[in-house]
Design an enzyme around this catalytic site. Sequence first.
Site, PDB file in Angstrom:
ATOM      1  N   TYR A  44      -7.383  26.383 -38.106  1.00 22.86           N
ATOM      2  CA  TYR A  44      -8.156  25.759 -39.189  1.00 22.86           C
ATOM      3  C   TYR A  44      -8.517  26.789 -40.261  1.00 22.86           C
ATOM      4  O   TYR A  44      -8.318  26.559 -41.458  1.00 22.86           O
ATOM      5  CB  TYR A  44      -9.419  25.126 -38.595  1.00 22.86           C
ATOM      6  CG  TYR A  44     -10.178  24.236 -39.550  1.00 22.86           C
ATOM      7  CD1 TYR A  44      -9.704  22.964 -39.892  1.00 22.86           C
ATOM      8  CD2 TYR A  44     -11.381  24.646 -40.116  1.00 22.86           C
ATOM      9  CE1 TYR A  44     -10.401  22.141 -40.759  1.00 22.86           C
ATOM     10  CE2 TYR A  44     -12.088  23.826 -40.986  1.00 22.86           C
ATOM     11  CZ  TYR A  44     -11.600  22.570 -41.306  1.00 22.86           C
ATOM     12  OH  TYR A  44     -12.293  21.756 -42.177  1.00 22.86           O
TER      13      TYR A  44
ATOM     14  N   SER B 268     -12.777  24.360 -47.219  1.00 26.79           N
ATOM     15  CA  SER B 268     -13.920  24.400 -46.278  1.00 26.79           C
ATOM     16  C   SER B 268     -14.621  25.726 -46.500  1.00 26.79           C
ATOM     17  O   SER B 268     -14.048  26.641 -47.125  1.00 26.79           O
ATOM     18  CB  SER B 268     -13.374  24.324 -44.847  1.00 26.79           C
ATOM     19  OG  SER B 268     -14.351  24.732 -43.906  1.00 26.79           O
TER      20      SER B 268
HETATM   21  N1  LIG Z   1     -16.933  17.391 -42.111  1.00 29.54           N
HETATM   22  C1  LIG Z   1     -17.100  18.666 -42.376  1.00 29.54           C
HETATM   23  O1  LIG Z   1     -18.119  19.256 -41.999  1.00 29.54           O
HETATM   24  C2  LIG Z   1     -16.056  19.419 -43.187  1.00 29.54           C
HETATM   25  C3  LIG Z   1     -16.397  20.690 -43.613  1.00 29.54           C
HETATM   26  C4  LIG Z   1     -15.486  21.405 -44.384  1.00 29.54           C
HETATM   27  C5  LIG Z   1     -14.279  20.844 -44.727  1.00 29.54           C
HETATM   28  N2  LIG Z   1     -13.958  19.609 -44.294  1.00 29.54           N
HETATM   29  C6  LIG Z   1     -12.674  19.075 -44.718  1.00 29.54           C
HETATM   30  O2  LIG Z   1     -12.913  17.906 -45.464  1.00 29.54           O
HETATM   31  C7  LIG Z   1     -11.786  17.030 -45.398  1.00 29.54           C
HETATM   32  C8  LIG Z   1     -12.265  15.646 -45.044  1.00 29.54           C
HETATM   33  O3  LIG Z   1     -12.868  15.728 -43.767  1.00 29.54           O
HETATM   34  P1  LIG Z   1     -13.923  14.659 -43.187  1.00 29.54           P
HETATM   35  O4  LIG Z   1     -15.049  15.449 -42.678  1.00 29.54           O
HETATM   36  O5  LIG Z   1     -14.136  13.554 -44.146  1.00 29.54           O
HETATM   37  O6  LIG Z   1     -13.082  14.228 -41.903  1.00 29.54           O
HETATM   38  P2  LIG Z   1     -12.635  12.810 -41.336  1.00 29.54           P
HETATM   39  O7  LIG Z   1     -12.009  13.100 -40.024  1.00 29.54           O
HETATM   40  O8  LIG Z   1     -13.760  11.851 -41.433  1.00 29.54           O
HETATM   41  O9  LIG Z   1     -11.507  12.394 -42.398  1.00 29.54           O
HETATM   42  C9  LIG Z   1     -10.252  12.977 -42.434  1.00 29.54           C
HETATM   43  C10 LIG Z   1      -9.237  11.869 -42.656  1.00 29.54           C
HETATM   44  O10 LIG Z   1      -7.945  12.466 -42.779  1.00 29.54           O
HETATM   45  C11 LIG Z   1      -7.022  11.594 -42.146  1.00 29.54           C
HETATM   46  N3  LIG Z   1      -5.814  12.305 -41.756  1.00 29.54           N
HETATM   47  C12 LIG Z   1      -5.694  13.280 -40.825  1.00 29.54           C
HETATM   48  N4  LIG Z   1      -4.426  13.652 -40.695  1.00 29.54           N
HETATM   49  C13 LIG Z   1      -3.702  12.910 -41.581  1.00 29.54           C
HETATM   50  C14 LIG Z   1      -2.336  12.840 -41.917  1.00 29.54           C
HETATM   51  N5  LIG Z   1      -1.420  13.600 -41.306  1.00 29.54           N
HETATM   52  N6  LIG Z   1      -1.950  11.975 -42.873  1.00 29.54           N
HETATM   53  C15 LIG Z   1      -2.853  11.176 -43.493  1.00 29.54           C
HETATM   54  N7  LIG Z   1      -4.186  11.196 -43.199  1.00 29.54           N
HETATM   55  C16 LIG Z   1      -4.589  12.059 -42.260  1.00 29.54           C
HETATM   56  C17 LIG Z   1      -7.757  11.057 -40.939  1.00 29.54           C
HETATM   57  O11 LIG Z   1      -7.187   9.850 -40.456  1.00 29.54           O
HETATM   58  C18 LIG Z   1      -9.163  10.877 -41.491  1.00 29.54           C
HETATM   59  O12 LIG Z   1      -9.409   9.574 -41.954  1.00 29.54           O
HETATM   60  C19 LIG Z   1     -10.847  17.661 -44.369  1.00 29.54           C
HETATM   61  O13 LIG Z   1      -9.824  18.351 -45.035  1.00 29.54           O
HETATM   62  C20 LIG Z   1     -11.740  18.636 -43.620  1.00 29.54           C
HETATM   63  O14 LIG Z   1     -11.025  19.710 -43.077  1.00 29.54           O
HETATM   64  C21 LIG Z   1     -14.817  18.874 -43.526  1.00 29.54           C
END
Ligand SMILES: NC(=O)c1ccc[n+]([C@@H]2O[C@H](COP(=O)([O-])OP(=O)(O)OC[C@H]3O[C@@H](n4cnc5c(N)ncnc54)[C@H](O)[C@@H]3O)[C@@H](O)[C@H]2O)c1
Length: 262
Positions: A155, A142
């Site tokens: 986080y 991130s």
């Molecule tokens: N959305 C943003 O703005 C953003 C920004 C920076 C980083 N991220 C990172 O990107 C990645 C994807 O995030 P996203 O935005 O698509 O979020 P999201 O919540 O849409 O997807 C995350 C997925 O991870 C799954 N998950 C969570 N815990 C789990 C576990 N213990 N075992 C298996 N699956 C699990 C959830 O069920 C979910 O489907 C994450 O690591 C998040 O921290 C997101």
Amino acid sequence: MGRLEGKIAVVTGAAGGMGAAAARLFAAEGAKVMLVDRDAAVLEATARAAGPADRIAHMAADVTDAGAVENYTHAAVERFGGLDIAVLNAGITGPNIPLEDYELEDFDRVIAVNVRGVWLGMRAAIPHMKQRGGGSVLMTSSIQGLSAMPNTSGYTTSKHALVGMMKQAALELARDRIRVNTVHPGFADTPMMKRIHESAVPENPKAVEDALSAGIPMRRYGSSDEIAALMLFLASDAASYCTGGTYTADGGLLASWGPTPH
Ligand SMILES: NC(=O)c1ccc[n+]([C@@H]2O[C@H](COP(=O)([O-])OP(=O)(O)OC[C@H]3O[C@@H](n4cnc5c(N)ncnc54)[C@H](O)[C@@H]3O)[C@@H](O)[C@H]2O)c1
């Protein structure tokens, strides 16, 4: 010919925004993809939509569970015949509260999913990638893996930890032709951010996105597809000399020290 023709990938967090986008894009580029998520119902629907059945498999698993991680890794190898790419992307945000109020169990949970889950996924993938003569490991960090934001100590800690984990692995695995890199999205339009908007200002979640967008040089969130495009590059042979690197896709956010004028 697709950019991932002949490649076999696992994608964790595949029921969420970025994971689903990566799975779709990788399949469209010729890869066979094992989608993994703990949310079995959404995962199944996502897998059905991700591409043709001969190139897509899915398995519900909690990435913090070492046995479950071994299972999904072996399932991918059994089904498709090997493993070339691991997109270790499952993540959670944890609470949005000041450091001194942060509960230990919340901290442990965030570290378990965001750090341990990635480490387990990488460890399980390595022997299979060695057998194939190389591979690409991607960790979704991130912008909070490179800088901090208030009230998100678990986080920020977890996403910085991935940078150290990635560098260590990149050094150890370079001679095996296994490349390891971190992807650092800025604010992206996914279910995770929607939940954050809704909990911050339930009566007007859009106002949160508007306020955050105003501080981004490009004045907008990224899409899951834009993040997946960076993942595709790093997963593909086009990135054959890229290892040990941190790759941002953040609309210019980390380039600025604060809100940009106009
Ligand atoms: N959305 C943003 O703005 C953003 C920004 C920076 C980083 N991220 C990172 O990107 C990645 C994807 O995030 P996203 O935005 O698509 O979020 P999201 O919540 O849409 O997807 C995350 C997925 O991870 C799954 N998950 C969570 N815990 C789990 C576990 N213990 N075992 C298996 N699956 C699990 C959830 O069920 C979910 O489907 C994450 O690591 C998040 O921290 C997101």
